[in-house]
Enzyme design. Structure first.
Site, PDB file in Angstrom:
ATOM      1  N   SER A  30     -28.095   1.796 -31.226  1.00 11.57           N
ATOM      2  CA  SER A  30     -26.713   1.243 -31.736  1.00 11.57           C
ATOM      3  C   SER A  30     -25.738   2.361 -30.364  1.00 11.57           C
ATOM      4  O   SER A  30     -24.602   2.747 -31.139  1.00 11.57           O
ATOM      5  CB  SER A  30     -26.294   1.126 -32.035  1.00 11.57           C
ATOM      6  OG  SER A  30     -26.293   1.284 -33.727  1.00 11.57           O
ATOM      7  N   GLY A  51       6.787   2.269   2.448  1.00  9.70           N
ATOM      8  CA  GLY A  51       8.589   1.994   2.579  1.00  9.70           C
ATOM      9  C   GLY A  51       8.562   1.470   1.494  1.00  9.70           C
ATOM     10  O   GLY A  51      10.074   1.200   1.665  1.00  9.70           O
ATOM     11  N   LYS A  68       8.295  -0.265   8.587  1.00 11.95           N
ATOM     12  CA  LYS A  68       9.172   0.610  10.186  1.00 11.95           C
ATOM     13  C   LYS A  68       8.460   0.140  11.457  1.00 11.95           C
ATOM     14  O   LYS A  68       7.538   0.708  12.053  1.00 11.95           O
ATOM     15  CB  LYS A  68       7.139   1.405   9.440  1.00 11.95           C
ATOM     16  CG  LYS A  68       7.874   2.471   8.773  1.00 11.95           C
ATOM     17  CD  LYS A  68       6.022   2.939   7.816  1.00 11.95           C
ATOM     18  CE  LYS A  68       6.782   3.930   6.622  1.00 11.95           C
ATOM     19  NZ  LYS A  68       5.386   5.294   6.223  1.00 11.95           N
ATOM     20  N   SER A 126       0.311  -1.103   0.000  1.00 11.11           N
ATOM     21  CA  SER A 126      -0.512  -0.160  -0.289  1.00 11.11           C
ATOM     22  C   SER A 126       0.775   1.138  -0.419  1.00 11.11           C
ATOM     23  O   SER A 126       1.900   1.083   0.269  1.00 11.11           O
ATOM     24  CB  SER A 126      -0.850   0.095   1.093  1.00 11.11           C
ATOM     25  OG  SER A 126      -1.748   1.059   1.274  1.00 11.11           O
TER      26      SER A 126
END
Length: 631
Positions: free
Chosen positions: A539, A34, A164, A30
């Protein structure tokens, strides 16, 4: 030793072949987990940065960095100005480094959902996915999406990098909590290995060096794991496959077939076949710019000279005579949809597989995947970044192997036929075989003979425009005039066919696509019967009108755009439909809450606001005469 000495030593490693070969991996996960920082740390610790690069990095860290006085290693990868300014990764960045044991190619991929296509690009050639998780945030939806895409793209090994940890008090319990949550979702995907590692990319903890303040972790550092990871399953051991890129014909004395060997090996004397036709030959020479080879392996670009001439062209696949790929015009595939405009079953796209390109449609959407739970859900469409299992039907057979066996033979992309944008990426799972008792039966009487007995040339007159534009009115007059002239016709009208052939269809985009697909096939049959058929349909989508055009021979499809402004159609409102749409009684009404894509270059354009319907019909007939369809 100085930094320059260390760097010189590192460069010498790049020129040597690592003991375990090359490993390709990507970082994913995500936003702000990092990924770029991790790769920057690996490059820094590998001493592969020039002095001036370090100076620029220090300067940019002060300007764009997010790590205070420390170096922001992410800036090594975020090369685009927009990436540096926003602090995000947009494009895929590839970097190279080496240790004494192995060489590495690493891809830094974006974490934002709107750049999922870039993540899929990086995953398509990787051996390992390093999936980062911010220890503070835990497992997120994008974590699961990237995990599924990694599995879908054939990656067999995952490193779960819980990053982290310095911001989570280097807590053992937090690490194991995240690992347990991730494994609960990911184990069912069938990866060969999932290796969790707690780390701090910013400080290099458990990246290249062990973290002393996480002594509860007894496993390898990231670099140690990547150096020792066994990614055997060599493509050299697979069956020989080479998609032909071009026919090499520099002079009258040389003819060869050039391409990239995507799997297996090939030697002079080997028996080969052209996968589609089954035509056989033997390899006489394996030619490269540096001279002939005794053997070509997966990854080699070569030109094959055969012992006799056979029919081969770009898009064909040269394969082992003893181990042939599947050849089919239908197969099941997982598709990652990457376009803002949704995927609709029945719509025609261009499918590119290897060096071959062919029109194709998604004939059925079996299910889509709930990215949160990996559960299969019924659906009639795929929206951007959704993944689904689809049946694909091509207009001609293509050669392939299942993606899990040979990536390059099972991967394809879908391309929008008008914008030329890549809208989807697919992985073939298995072929779909038609019932063995169904064949194309050759008839003694041809289309040309049927038309000749009627003294005319067959054609589709396709009237398109908004509801109330006057399509049916003009088409009706055209057919009447043609019949009075002694020609053989038939009329297909939008309202009429919904009383019978298409009465099971509604007015969603999916149903509109299927409506036109069916009409197109029926109109094709009338053309085969030698008739001139008028078709009056809103269409609304260009893709479907183009699909019908391609069902018949060139010149047999005449698009008539009844160009009437929306406000005029609303004023006319002959059936009271606009009034109902405005009252909310009709949903998905074209021109009101559903789009209409006007023709860009129709054969005929008529404006019923400036001329009467009779004159508009004469304009259509004049065009038919000019094109030689009428005597």
């Amino acid at each position: 030793m100085t930094y320059q000495d260390l760097r010189a030593e590192a460069i010498s490693r790049l020129t040597q072949s690592g003991g375990r070969g090359v490993l390709r991996f990507l970082t994913c996960g995500s936003v702000d987990d990092g990924k770029s920082t991790l790769i920057g740390r690996l490059l820094y610790d590998s001493k592969l940065l020039f002095e001036d690069q370090l100076n620029v990095l220090e300067r940019d860290s002060k300007k764009h960095g997010t790590t205070g006085e420390d170096i922001d290693f992410a800036l090594l990868l975020d090369g685009l100005e927009a990436e540096r300014e926003q602090g995000i990764t947009i494009d895929v960045a590839y970097r190279f480094f080496a240790t004494e044991k192995r060489k590495f190619v690493v891809a830094d991929t974006p974490g934002h959902e709107q750049y999922t296509r870039n993540m899929a690009t990086g995953a398509s050639t990787a051996d390992v996915a390093v999936i980062l998780i911010d220890a503070r945030k835990g497992v997120l939806v994008q974590t699961l999406r990237h995990t599924y895409i990694a599995r879908m793209m054939g990656i067999r090994h995952v490193v779960l990098a819980v990053n982290k940890m310095d911001l989570a008090n280097r807590s053992s319990s937090r690490f194991h909590e995240i690992v347990a949550e991730y494994l609960k979702s990911a184990e069912e995907l069938g990866f060969e290995s999932i290796t969790p590692i707690p780390m701090s990319a910013r400080y290099g903890d458990n990246v290249t060096q062990r973290a002393e303040d996480m002594d509860w972790y007894k496993g390898p550092t990231l670099l140690e794991h990547l150096e020792e990871l066994d990614i055997s399953g060599d493509l050299d051991d697979e069956a020989f496959r080479m998609p032909v890129q071009w026919v090499n014909r520099p002079n009258l004395n040389f003819r060869g077939y050039s391409g990239l060997v995507v799997s297996g090996t090939v030697r002079p004397g080997d028996a080969i076949v052209v996968a589609g036709s089954g035509t056989a030959a033997n390899v006489e020479r394996v030619v490269t710019a540096d001279g002939d080879l005794d053997v070509a392996r997966a990854g080699d670009s070569v030109t094959l000279v055969l012992n006799h001439e056979i029919d081969i062209s770009r898009g064909d696949v040269i394969a082992s005579a003893e181990q042939r790929p599947e050849v089919s015009d239908q197969f099941a595939a997982e598709v990652l949809w990457m376009n803002e405009e949704e995927l609709l079953p029945g719509r025609s796209y261009l499918l590119k597989i290897g060096s071959a390109t062919t029109p194709a449609t998604v004939s059925a959407l079996k299910h889509k995947v709930d990215i949160n739970t990996y559960e299969k859900q019924p659906s009639t469409k795929l929206e951007m970044n959704e993944i689904g299992m689809c049946n694909i039907a091509c207009t001609r057979p293509v050669a392939f192997d299942p993606y899990h066996q040979i990536r390059d033979m099972g991967a394809f992309i879908l391309v929008d036929r008008f914008t030329n944008q890549t809208v989807g990426a697919g992985m073939i799972r298995f072929g779909l075989r038609r019932a063995s008792n169904i064949h194309q039966h050759a008839m003694d009487v041809t289309k040309e003979q049927r038309a000749q007995t009627k003294g005319q040339k067959p054609a589709i007159l396709w009237f398109t425009g908004l509801s109330g534009a006057g399509k049916s009115t003009v088409a009706n007059i055209v057919e009447r005039k043609l019949t009075e002239a002694g020609l053989h016709t038939y009329s297909l009208d939008g309202d009429n066919v919904r009383h019978g052939l298409n009465r099971d269809l509604g007015f969603t985009d999916v149903d509109r696509v299927e409506n036109i697909r069916r009409i197109g096939e029926v109109a094709k049959l009338f053309v085969d019967a030698g008739l001139i058929v008028t078709c009056s349909f809103i269409s609304p989508f260009r893709s479907e009108r183009q699909m019908v055009r391609e069902l018949v021979d060139e010149g047999e499809f005449i698009e008539v755009f009844v160009d009437t402004p929306l406000e005029v159609c609303i004023e006319r409102d002959p059936k009271g439909l606009y009034k109902k749409a405005q009252a909310g009684e009709i949903k998905n009404f074209t021109g009101f809450d559903s789009p209409y894509e006007a023709p860009e270059d129709p054969e005929v354009r008529v404006d019923t606001t400036s001329i009467p319907a009779e004159e508009a019909a004469d304009q259509v007939i004049a065009t038919l005469k000019k094109r030689g369809l009428l005597g």
